[in-house]
Write an enzyme that holds these catalytic residues in place. Structure first.
Site, PDB file in Angstrom:
ATOM      1  N   GLU A 136      18.346  19.072  -6.632  1.00  0.00           N
ATOM      2  CA  GLU A 136      18.947  17.973  -5.884  1.00  0.00           C
ATOM      3  C   GLU A 136      20.164  17.456  -6.632  1.00  0.00           C
ATOM      4  O   GLU A 136      20.369  17.758  -7.819  1.00  0.00           O
ATOM      5  CB  GLU A 136      17.933  16.847  -5.637  1.00  0.00           C
ATOM      6  CG  GLU A 136      16.850  17.230  -4.647  1.00  0.00           C
ATOM      7  CD  GLU A 136      15.983  16.054  -4.235  1.00  0.00           C
ATOM      8  OE1 GLU A 136      16.206  14.940  -4.738  1.00  0.00           O
ATOM      9  OE2 GLU A 136      15.087  16.250  -3.404  1.00  0.00           O
ATOM     10  N   LEU A 164       7.891   8.118   3.618  1.00  0.00           N
ATOM     11  CA  LEU A 164       9.117   8.651   4.209  1.00  0.00           C
ATOM     12  C   LEU A 164       9.907   9.524   3.237  1.00  0.00           C
ATOM     13  O   LEU A 164      10.882  10.160   3.639  1.00  0.00           O
ATOM     14  CB  LEU A 164      10.011   7.498   4.686  1.00  0.00           C
ATOM     15  CG  LEU A 164       9.409   6.575   5.752  1.00  0.00           C
ATOM     16  CD1 LEU A 164      10.348   5.410   6.024  1.00  0.00           C
ATOM     17  CD2 LEU A 164       9.116   7.345   7.028  1.00  0.00           C
ATOM     18  N   HIS A 173      22.079   5.706   0.778  1.00  0.00           N
ATOM     19  CA  HIS A 173      21.947   7.159   0.849  1.00  0.00           C
ATOM     20  C   HIS A 173      23.155   7.699   1.600  1.00  0.00           C
ATOM     21  O   HIS A 173      23.501   7.206   2.677  1.00  0.00           O
ATOM     22  CB  HIS A 173      20.655   7.549   1.564  1.00  0.00           C
ATOM     23  CG  HIS A 173      20.258   8.970   1.298  1.00  0.00           C
ATOM     24  ND1 HIS A 173      20.920  10.047   1.852  1.00  0.00           N
ATOM     25  CD2 HIS A 173      19.283   9.489   0.518  1.00  0.00           C
ATOM     26  CE1 HIS A 173      20.365  11.164   1.428  1.00  0.00           C
ATOM     27  NE2 HIS A 173      19.370  10.860   0.614  1.00  0.00           N
ATOM     28  N   ARG A 215      24.706   9.867  -5.967  1.00  0.00           N
ATOM     29  CA  ARG A 215      24.661   9.280  -4.634  1.00  0.00           C
ATOM     30  C   ARG A 215      25.759   8.253  -4.391  1.00  0.00           C
ATOM     31  O   ARG A 215      26.339   8.189  -3.303  1.00  0.00           O
ATOM     32  CB  ARG A 215      23.299   8.609  -4.393  1.00  0.00           C
ATOM     33  CG  ARG A 215      22.201   9.601  -4.110  1.00  0.00           C
ATOM     34  CD  ARG A 215      20.888   8.904  -3.867  1.00  0.00           C
ATOM     35  NE  ARG A 215      19.883   9.871  -3.430  1.00  0.00           N
ATOM     36  CZ  ARG A 215      18.617   9.587  -3.262  1.00  0.00           C
ATOM     37  NH1 ARG A 215      18.176   8.370  -3.507  1.00  0.00           N
ATOM     38  NH2 ARG A 215      17.756  10.507  -2.853  1.00  0.00           N
ATOM     39  N   ALA A 243       2.901   3.133  -5.330  1.00  0.00           N
ATOM     40  CA  ALA A 243       2.630   2.316  -6.514  1.00  0.00           C
ATOM     41  C   ALA A 243       1.337   1.530  -6.350  1.00  0.00           C
ATOM     42  O   ALA A 243       0.507   1.464  -7.270  1.00  0.00           O
ATOM     43  CB  ALA A 243       3.794   1.367  -6.785  1.00  0.00           C
ATOM     44  N   ARG A 274      20.055   5.068  -8.850  1.00  0.00           N
ATOM     45  CA  ARG A 274      18.846   5.886  -9.011  1.00  0.00           C
ATOM     46  C   ARG A 274      19.149   7.372  -8.840  1.00  0.00           C
ATOM     47  O   ARG A 274      19.830   7.778  -7.899  1.00  0.00           O
ATOM     48  CB  ARG A 274      17.783   5.471  -7.983  1.00  0.00           C
ATOM     49  CG  ARG A 274      16.529   6.340  -8.042  1.00  0.00           C
ATOM     50  CD  ARG A 274      15.454   5.834  -7.114  1.00  0.00           C
ATOM     51  NE  ARG A 274      15.780   5.979  -5.710  1.00  0.00           N
ATOM     52  CZ  ARG A 274      15.561   7.084  -4.997  1.00  0.00           C
ATOM     53  NH1 ARG A 274      15.077   8.165  -5.585  1.00  0.00           N
ATOM     54  NH2 ARG A 274      15.848   7.125  -3.718  1.00  0.00           N
ATOM     55  N   HIS A 315      19.331   2.444   1.255  1.00  0.00           N
ATOM     56  CA  HIS A 315      18.207   3.330   0.966  1.00  0.00           C
ATOM     57  C   HIS A 315      17.274   2.829  -0.118  1.00  0.00           C
ATOM     58  O   HIS A 315      16.056   2.951   0.003  1.00  0.00           O
ATOM     59  CB  HIS A 315      18.756   4.701   0.559  1.00  0.00           C
ATOM     60  CG  HIS A 315      17.711   5.729   0.295  1.00  0.00           C
ATOM     61  ND1 HIS A 315      16.748   6.074   1.223  1.00  0.00           N
ATOM     62  CD2 HIS A 315      17.463   6.506  -0.802  1.00  0.00           C
ATOM     63  CE1 HIS A 315      15.961   7.018   0.725  1.00  0.00           C
ATOM     64  NE2 HIS A 315      16.363   7.280  -0.505  1.00  0.00           N
ATOM     65  N   ALA A 368       0.829  -1.213   0.000  1.00  0.00           N
ATOM     66  CA  ALA A 368       0.000   0.000   0.000  1.00  0.00           C
ATOM     67  C   ALA A 368       0.853   1.249   0.000  1.00  0.00           C
ATOM     68  O   ALA A 368       0.506   2.255   0.613  1.00  0.00           O
ATOM     69  CB  ALA A 368      -0.930  -0.011   1.206  1.00  0.00           C
ATOM     70  N   GLY A 369       1.995   1.195  -0.710  1.00  0.00           N
ATOM     71  CA  GLY A 369       2.762   2.401  -0.948  1.00  0.00           C
ATOM     72  C   GLY A 369       2.183   3.162  -2.134  1.00  0.00           C
ATOM     73  O   GLY A 369       1.068   2.879  -2.591  1.00  0.00           O
ATOM     74  N   GLU A 424       9.677  -0.158  -6.447  1.00  0.00           N
ATOM     75  CA  GLU A 424      10.944  -0.703  -5.960  1.00  0.00           C
ATOM     76  C   GLU A 424      10.972  -2.225  -5.946  1.00  0.00           C
ATOM     77  O   GLU A 424      12.053  -2.822  -5.959  1.00  0.00           O
ATOM     78  CB  GLU A 424      11.245  -0.166  -4.565  1.00  0.00           C
ATOM     79  CG  GLU A 424      12.686  -0.335  -4.143  1.00  0.00           C
ATOM     80  CD  GLU A 424      13.010   0.320  -2.820  1.00  0.00           C
ATOM     81  OE1 GLU A 424      14.136   0.126  -2.337  1.00  0.00           O
ATOM     82  OE2 GLU A 424      12.138   1.026  -2.263  1.00  0.00           O
ATOM     83  N   GLY A 465      12.511  14.446  -0.219  1.00  0.00           N
ATOM     84  CA  GLY A 465      12.889  15.415  -1.241  1.00  0.00           C
ATOM     85  C   GLY A 465      11.737  15.859  -2.123  1.00  0.00           C
ATOM     86  O   GLY A 465      11.500  17.038  -2.327  1.00  0.00           O
ATOM     87  N   GLY A 466      10.996  14.882  -2.655  1.00  0.00           N
ATOM     88  CA  GLY A 466       9.871  15.222  -3.510  1.00  0.00           C
ATOM     89  C   GLY A 466       9.813  14.353  -4.741  1.00  0.00           C
ATOM     90  O   GLY A 466      10.283  13.209  -4.747  1.00  0.00           O
TER      91      GLY A 466
END
Length: 493
Positions: A117, A49, A228, A270, A21, A364, A329, A18-19, A353, A52-53
């Protein structure tokens, strides 16, 4: 749950997770569906969580082509160009859809406010509440899901096994009982909980991926695990670590050590920044993110959630640098899917994911995850709507179910041997430690798939760095099924 309810739901598409996606898929389906979530709706989802956006080329000096170029550069030669172009081209429409659905993206002087970013060449990150983007988007979609009478949410319900006969999905075994269906979307997230330190909840352990692999689904690029660079250093050596968003560095924060000296370029991709921090810590230094002089505003106004997390460990980010270190991450690998989200098992889809779409390649790009989650959920739903179904009567079907018991040494071994730096000896150690438990532990199975894929990739690329093979070679993809592991024959039957 009553047998009558399961019977009433028989034949409906099942969404595992239930994220963002999973919710996107449910909202785009033109037919009734079922969502399985082990937690209350919206909790324990990594989408909530995301700080950034969401990335989209909507600025006057930006374009989907520039967004695609940045994504391909971050992917280190393994992103699939057609997938990248499709996603970045669709991104502006995703933003319009979310606006139409009342997602309250931040504005400045009446115009959507765009952040920069790391590894983005333009300001293209839309955000909400400074650093509460994922939570705000999820809350909006949750309200829409709850308002839809044809979406059944089974909270406190987990996937236990997938039933496949003659190469086709026939149903799902859940903690509440068997549910016949010929369509299932795995949107259960990544594998962060397989590591000692991660930015994701402890429930994100790759179980959906493991069940699909046992059902015969192919996996791809399992070796690419993104760390991360700047997770908050809380003092605990295990468990979820609060994230200090990429946007903090984009807003002007710098990385320094205990001598207040800079040691790397903060706005590199990253994987590069994570390795630089890891190496500096390995040399005996402490690492901090100094956000006391951000551009345009003070830290607490721009990043209230991060400020609260810092205060919880006794750090005021407006007066002191923030202690940070890398943490697991995001998983670029996952179930191998085509452009419609279909896995190699008929009737089984995967998104976000839990899937390997080819968007992220070996690394990513920041803030592409929420974008991918929304789109892959949508595209899978559109394909499911065109898929042929047959009603399957409710009946008891025996199956071998895996137990989600965490193999005690897996997180320690994953962190040590499948972390930022890897080599043959360590990966072999991890593989042989995991193999005895792959039949009974989802976590051990996923760990074995990561180790096997990492052993096959004898080069260093993106988030996969082999100290014994430090050079980059010609690009190639790794792909596995359960039969590629040295596992007992009974597991493959």
């Amino acid at each position: 749950m009553s047998k009558a309810l399961l019977s009433a739901l028989a034949g409906q598409p099942v969404i595992v997770g239930a994220g963002l996606a999973g919710l996107s898929a449910a909202l785009h389906l033109r037919q009734p569906c079922v969502i399985l979530t082990p937690s209350p709706l919206g909790l324990e989802a990594t989408s909530s969580l995301a700080q950034g956006g969401i990335a989209a080329a909507i600025g006057s000096n930006d374009s989907p082509e520039l967004h695609a170029a940045d994504t391909l550069a971050a992917g280190a030669g393994l992103s699939v160009p057609e997938v990248v172009r499709r996603v970045t081209t669709a991104a502006p429409q995703v933003i319009q859809t979310l606006l139409d659905w009342d997602v309250p993206f931040a504005r400045k002087d009446g115009v959507l406010d765009l952040h920069l970013e790391a590894a983005h060449s333009r300001k293209r990150i839309l955000h909400i509440g400074g650093d509460g983007s994922g939570a705000a988007i999820m809350q909006t979609l949750i309200r829409r899901v709850q308002a839809r009478k044809n979406i059944t949410v089974l909270e406190g319900t987990s996937l236990k096994a997938l039933m496949v006969q003659d190469g086709r999905l026939r149903g799902v075994h859940t903690s509440a009982g068997f549910l016949p269906t010929s369509a299932c979307l795995v949107a259960s997230g990544g594998i962060g909980a397989l590591y000692n330190e991660a930015t994701s909840p402890s429930t994100i352990n790759g179980s959906g991926l493991a069940h699909a692999a046992r059902a015969g689904a192919r996996v791809a690029d399992m070796e690419f695990t993104q760390f991360h660079p700047t997770a908050l250093k809380t003092g605990s050596m295990t468990g979820r670590r609060p994230l200090v968003s990429e946007a903090v560095r984009g807003a002007g924060a710098i990385l320094v050590d205990e001598r207040n000296e800079r040691f790397t370029d903060e706005l590199q991709s990253r994987d590069v920044v994570a390795r630089a921090i890891f190496a500096h810590i390995w040399e005996g230094h402490d690492v901090f993110l100094d956000g006391r002089r951000l551009r345009g505003t003070v830290f607490s106004q721009q990043f209230p959630a991060i400020t609260a997390a810092c205060h919880a460990i006794g750090v005021d980010p407006e007066k002191s640098p923030i202690p940070v270190s890398p943490a697991m991450h995001y998983h670029m690998g996952g179930l191998d899917v085509d452009a419609r989200g279909r896995t190699s098992v008929s009737g089984l889809w995967a998104a976000s994911e839990a899937a390997c779409t080819g968007l992220h390649g070996a690394n990513r790009l920041a803030s592409n995850s929420l974008l991918e989650a929304f789109l892959t959920g949508q595209w899978a739903a559109e394909d499911i709507d065109h898929f042929g179904y047959q009603h399957i009567p409710l009946r008891s079907v025996p199956t071998r179910q895996a137990h989600s018991q965490f193999s005690g040494q897996i997180p320690k071994l994953m962190s040590e041997y499948a972390g930022i730096l890897r080599d043959e000896t360590g990966l072999q150690t991890l593989l042989h430690a995991a193999l005895p438990d792959v039949e009974t532990s989802d976590e051990a199975l996923v760990a074995a798939l990561v180790a096997q894929s990492a052993l096959k990739r004898r080069e260093s690329r993106g988030s996969h760095y082999r100290t014994d093979y430090p050079e980059i070679t010609d690009p190639y993809r790794t792909s596995l099924t359960l039969s590629d592991l040295p596992v007992p024959e009974r597991l493959l039957s």
